[in-house]
Design a protein around this motif. Sequence first.
Motif, PDB file in Angstrom:
ATOM      1  N   UNK A 284     -17.672 -46.834  19.322  1.00  0.00           N
ATOM      2  CA  UNK A 284     -16.295 -46.409  19.029  1.00  0.00           C
ATOM      3  C   UNK A 284     -16.291 -45.064  18.315  1.00  0.00           C
ATOM      4  N   UNK A 285     -17.046 -44.968  17.172  1.00  0.00           N
ATOM      5  CA  UNK A 285     -17.076 -43.705  16.424  1.00  0.00           C
ATOM      6  C   UNK A 285     -18.304 -43.697  15.526  1.00  0.00           C
ATOM      7  N   UNK A 286     -19.163 -42.709  15.695  1.00  0.00           N
ATOM      8  CA  UNK A 286     -20.427 -42.646  14.955  1.00  0.00           C
ATOM      9  C   UNK A 286     -20.187 -42.336  13.487  1.00  0.00           C
ATOM     10  N   UNK A 287     -19.329 -41.334  13.215  1.00  0.00           N
ATOM     11  CA  UNK A 287     -19.075 -40.922  11.832  1.00  0.00           C
ATOM     12  C   UNK A 287     -18.492 -42.072  11.015  1.00  0.00           C
ATOM     13  N   UNK A 288     -17.470 -42.720  11.549  1.00  0.00           N
ATOM     14  CA  UNK A 288     -16.836 -43.832  10.834  1.00  0.00           C
ATOM     15  C   UNK A 288     -17.831 -44.970  10.613  1.00  0.00           C
ATOM     16  N   UNK A 289     -18.690 -45.201  11.588  1.00  0.00           N
ATOM     17  CA  UNK A 289     -19.679 -46.278  11.470  1.00  0.00           C
ATOM     18  C   UNK A 289     -20.658 -46.001  10.336  1.00  0.00           C
ATOM     19  N   UNK A 290     -21.174 -44.757  10.298  1.00  0.00           N
ATOM     20  CA  UNK A 290     -22.153 -44.406   9.265  1.00  0.00           C
ATOM     21  C   UNK A 290     -21.562 -44.504   7.864  1.00  0.00           C
ATOM     22  N   UNK A 291     -20.351 -44.003   7.688  1.00  0.00           N
ATOM     23  CA  UNK A 291     -19.729 -44.028   6.369  1.00  0.00           C
ATOM     24  C   UNK A 291     -19.354 -45.447   5.951  1.00  0.00           C
TER      25      UNK A 291
ATOM     26  N   UNK B 290     -20.871 -48.173   6.794  1.00  0.00           N
ATOM     27  CA  UNK B 290     -22.092 -48.944   6.520  1.00  0.00           C
ATOM     28  C   UNK B 290     -22.852 -48.440   5.305  1.00  0.00           C
ATOM     29  N   UNK B 291     -22.431 -47.315   4.726  1.00  0.00           N
ATOM     30  CA  UNK B 291     -23.181 -46.709   3.626  1.00  0.00           C
ATOM     31  C   UNK B 291     -23.427 -47.658   2.450  1.00  0.00           C
ATOM     32  N   UNK B 292     -22.435 -48.466   2.025  1.00  0.00           N
ATOM     33  CA  UNK B 292     -22.701 -49.357   0.878  1.00  0.00           C
ATOM     34  C   UNK B 292     -23.594 -50.554   1.215  1.00  0.00           C
ATOM     35  N   UNK B 293     -23.827 -50.823   2.499  1.00  0.00           N
ATOM     36  CA  UNK B 293     -24.523 -52.047   2.880  1.00  0.00           C
ATOM     37  C   UNK B 293     -25.968 -52.134   2.357  1.00  0.00           C
ATOM     38  N   UNK B 294     -26.782 -51.072   2.453  1.00  0.00           N
ATOM     39  CA  UNK B 294     -28.141 -51.168   1.898  1.00  0.00           C
ATOM     40  C   UNK B 294     -28.144 -51.496   0.410  1.00  0.00           C
ATOM     41  N   UNK B 295     -27.194 -50.892  -0.312  1.00  0.00           N
ATOM     42  CA  UNK B 295     -27.094 -51.200  -1.741  1.00  0.00           C
ATOM     43  C   UNK B 295     -26.711 -52.666  -1.951  1.00  0.00           C
ATOM     44  N   UNK B 296     -25.855 -53.188  -1.065  1.00  0.00           N
ATOM     45  CA  UNK B 296     -25.485 -54.601  -1.128  1.00  0.00           C
ATOM     46  C   UNK B 296     -26.711 -55.484  -0.937  1.00  0.00           C
ATOM     47  N   UNK B 297     -27.548 -55.141   0.051  1.00  0.00           N
ATOM     48  CA  UNK B 297     -28.764 -55.929   0.303  1.00  0.00           C
ATOM     49  C   UNK B 297     -29.667 -55.936  -0.918  1.00  0.00           C
ATOM     50  N   UNK B 298     -29.844 -54.730  -1.518  1.00  0.00           N
ATOM     51  CA  UNK B 298     -30.727 -54.628  -2.690  1.00  0.00           C
ATOM     52  C   UNK B 298     -30.181 -55.442  -3.859  1.00  0.00           C
ATOM     53  N   UNK B 299     -28.882 -55.351  -4.091  1.00  0.00           N
ATOM     54  CA  UNK B 299     -28.270 -56.094  -5.201  1.00  0.00           C
ATOM     55  C   UNK B 299     -28.402 -57.606  -4.997  1.00  0.00           C
ATOM     56  N   UNK B 300     -28.153 -58.061  -3.763  1.00  0.00           N
ATOM     57  CA  UNK B 300     -28.247 -59.491  -3.479  1.00  0.00           C
ATOM     58  C   UNK B 300     -29.682 -59.975  -3.663  1.00  0.00           C
ATOM     59  N   UNK B 301     -30.630 -59.147  -3.237  1.00  0.00           N
ATOM     60  CA  UNK B 301     -32.045 -59.510  -3.400  1.00  0.00           C
ATOM     61  C   UNK B 301     -32.394 -59.647  -4.876  1.00  0.00           C
ATOM     62  N   UNK B 302     -31.931 -58.681  -5.685  1.00  0.00           N
ATOM     63  CA  UNK B 302     -32.228 -58.739  -7.116  1.00  0.00           C
ATOM     64  C   UNK B 302     -31.581 -59.956  -7.759  1.00  0.00           C
ATOM     65  N   UNK B 303     -30.351 -60.245  -7.383  1.00  0.00           N
ATOM     66  CA  UNK B 303     -29.650 -61.411  -7.950  1.00  0.00           C
ATOM     67  C   UNK B 303     -30.365 -62.691  -7.580  1.00  0.00           C
ATOM     68  N   UNK B 304     -30.756 -62.819  -6.307  1.00  0.00           N
ATOM     69  CA  UNK B 304     -31.434 -64.050  -5.883  1.00  0.00           C
ATOM     70  C   UNK B 304     -32.827 -64.172  -6.497  1.00  0.00           C
ATOM     71  N   UNK B 305     -33.489 -63.040  -6.756  1.00  0.00           N
ATOM     72  CA  UNK B 305     -34.779 -63.103  -7.441  1.00  0.00           C
ATOM     73  C   UNK B 305     -34.605 -63.670  -8.845  1.00  0.00           C
ATOM     74  N   UNK B 306     -33.579 -63.195  -9.552  1.00  0.00           N
ATOM     75  CA  UNK B 306     -33.293 -63.736 -10.882  1.00  0.00           C
ATOM     76  C   UNK B 306     -32.912 -65.209 -10.809  1.00  0.00           C
ATOM     77  N   UNK B 307     -32.122 -65.552  -9.783  1.00  0.00           N
ATOM     78  CA  UNK B 307     -31.722 -66.956  -9.623  1.00  0.00           C
ATOM     79  C   UNK B 307     -32.953 -67.841  -9.422  1.00  0.00           C
ATOM     80  N   UNK B 308     -33.889 -67.371  -8.586  1.00  0.00           N
ATOM     81  CA  UNK B 308     -35.105 -68.157  -8.336  1.00  0.00           C
ATOM     82  C   UNK B 308     -35.935 -68.316  -9.600  1.00  0.00           C
ATOM     83  N   UNK B 309     -36.110 -67.217 -10.329  1.00  0.00           N
ATOM     84  CA  UNK B 309     -36.896 -67.285 -11.559  1.00  0.00           C
ATOM     85  C   UNK B 309     -36.285 -68.268 -12.547  1.00  0.00           C
ATOM     86  N   UNK B 310     -34.989 -68.191 -12.699  1.00  0.00           N
ATOM     87  CA  UNK B 310     -34.336 -69.079 -13.660  1.00  0.00           C
ATOM     88  C   UNK B 310     -34.214 -70.499 -13.125  1.00  0.00           C
ATOM     89  N   UNK B 311     -34.159 -70.636 -11.798  1.00  0.00           N
ATOM     90  CA  UNK B 311     -34.161 -71.978 -11.207  1.00  0.00           C
ATOM     91  C   UNK B 311     -35.491 -72.675 -11.471  1.00  0.00           C
TER      92      UNK B 311
END
Length: 588
Positions: free
Chosen positions: A167-174, A176-197
Motif C-alpha cells: 500500500x505505502x512503504x513510507x507509512x509502513x516504515x514509520x 512499524x518504528x516503535x515495534x522493535x522497542x516494544x519487543x525489547x520492552x516485553x522481553x525485559x518485562x518477561x525476563x523480570x517476571x521469570x526471575x521473580x516467578x
Amino acid sequence: MKALWTLNPYFWRYKWLLLSGVFFVLLSSAFSVFPAVYIREAFDEVAAAISGQGASNTERSLDLKHALILYSALILGLSIIKGLFTFLMRQTLIVMSRHMEYDLKNAIYAHYQKLDLAFYRRNSTGDLMNRISEDVSRTRMYIGPALMYTLNTAFATGITLFFMFSVDVKLSLLTLAPMPFLVWCIYRVFTLINQRSHAVQAQQSAISTLAQETFSGLRVLKAFGLEEEQTERYADSASRSFQQNERLYRVNALFMPLMLLLVGASTLIAVWVGGQGVIEGRLSPGVIAEFIYYVNLLTWPIASIGWVMSMVQRAEASMQRINDFLHVEPAIQNRAEARVPEHIRGEIVFENVSYTYPDSGIQALKHFSARIAPGETIVVVGKTGSGKSTLGLLLNRLMDPTKGRILVDGLDIREWDVDALRKAVGTVPQDAFLFSDSIAENIAFGTLEADRSLVESYAELAYVAEDVRGFPKGFDTVVGERGVTLSGGQKQRVSIARALIKQPPMLVLDDALSAVDTDTEVNILSGLRERIAGVTALLITQRLSCVHLADRIYVLDEGVLVQEGTHSSLVQVPGIYAELYTLQNPDA
C-alpha cells in the motif's frame, strides 16, 4: 537449544498433528489480514459518499448502504473463517503438546522406576517430583503455546507486512518504528517476571516443605509444646512469600500499560502520517483505517516474541534438568538374554560377597559366603550396622555386589530377568510402607489372582485379620498416606500378608516384626513355619525370640560372618550371639 533437540522424536511421533497445525496457522493468519482490505474500501466508499461525487444523494445513499452491507458481510464471514481455523490450530498444536506431555511424563516415570537405590539416596523426593511435574509443564509450554505463537507471529507478520508495504512503504516504515522497542520492552518485562516467578516458586516450595514437615511431625510438636513457635516459623515463611509475590505483581502491572502505550504510538503515527498522505492526495482515507487495523493485528504477535523467548529459555533449562535424570543409566539392568526359570527350587548361594555403599564408602559386607538349601529357614542376627539388611537388598538385586556373586538355583542372579527374580522373592522391608488405599488392596498388591477370601486367609496368617475386622469398614478401610491410620505393628503384619500372598519360593523378612510384642511375633512365626514349608526363608532380626524356628543361624559383625550354627550350639560358645542372648534373656 541442544536440550530441546531430545524432543524431536516426539514431534516425529505426532508429525501429522504438527503439519496440520502449521497449515491451520497459515490459514488463520491469512484470513485475519484480508478484512483490512475491505475496511479500507468501506471507508473509501463512505468518503466518496460524503464528498458528493457521482450520482444523486438518494442513489449515493442507497449504493453506500448496499456497499456497507456487502463489506460487513465479507468482514464477518472472514472473521468466522479465521475463528474456525484458529480453533483447529489450537486443537492440533495444543492437543499435540498435551500428548507429548503425557508421553514425556510416562517416560520419566518409567525411567525413575528402573533406577537403583543409590540414585534415590543422592536425590530428594521433592526434586524428583518437581522434574516430572513443574519441569515437564514448562517444557510443554515450548511444545505447544511457544511453537504456536512463533508460527502465528511468523505467518501473521509476513502476510501483514506484505499487505502494508504494497500500500505505502513510507507509512509502513514509520508505523512499524516503535515495534522493535516494544519487543525489547516485553522481553525485559518477561525476563523480570521469570526471575521473580522463580523466587516465588522457591519460596512456595519452602512453605510446602515446612507444612508437610509440620503435619508429619505433629505428634513431636505437640509432645514438646512447640505449636506456637512452629506457627511463627510458618507465618515468617508466608510473609516472605507475600513479599516475593508483591514484587512479581509490580512487574506484571507494567505489561499492559507498556503495550498499550506503544500500540498507541504506532496508531498515532498511522493517523498523522496517513492523514498527511490523504491531504497530499497520495493516499485514500480508508488507508488510515486499514493501517490502524494492521497495527492492532501486529501488536500481539510482535509482543509475544519476548514472551516466547522467555518460554523457550525456561523450557531449555527444564529440559536440561529432565535430561540429567533421563540420561542416568540404571545400575541394575537385564542382560541381553536374561533368563526366566520355569521352576524355582529356592537354593541360594553367596560366594565371597562384598558390598561397599558408593556414597558413604561404608563396607557393609566383607567376603560373605554361605549356602542356603531349598526350603531352609535361616535367621541372620547381629548388632545394628552389621550388614544384615544388605543381604536382603542384594538378594532382591536392588543393588549388585561390589565383589563376588549370588546364585539362585545355580544361576548368577545377574543372569536372571530382574522382574522374575523379584517376583520370586517375597520381601517385608524394615520400613513397612503401605499405599494410600484399602487394607485389602494393600494385601493383594502384586498379585492379580487374589480375591477377598484369599486376602482374608493371609491376613489371618499374619495375625492382623482380627484387628482389621474391628475397623468400621473392615478390609475396605483406607489406610491413609504411608498407612498412617494403622499402628506400627499392624502395618508390619499387613506387609507380611502382602509378601506371603504372592506365594513366593523365597522369603525375606527384614526385622519385619520389630513393632509387635514378643508373644505375637512367636505366634506369627510359628504359624508361618507351618504354612511356608518348602519356602526358603531369610529372617533378619535383632531379637532372638524367633531363633528356635531356624534351621541355622548366621551371626554378622561389621559385615563379616563371625558365627554359624544352631541356637543350642551357638549359645554355649562365647561370642556375639551368646552376648545378645544373655542381654535379651537375663533370666536364662
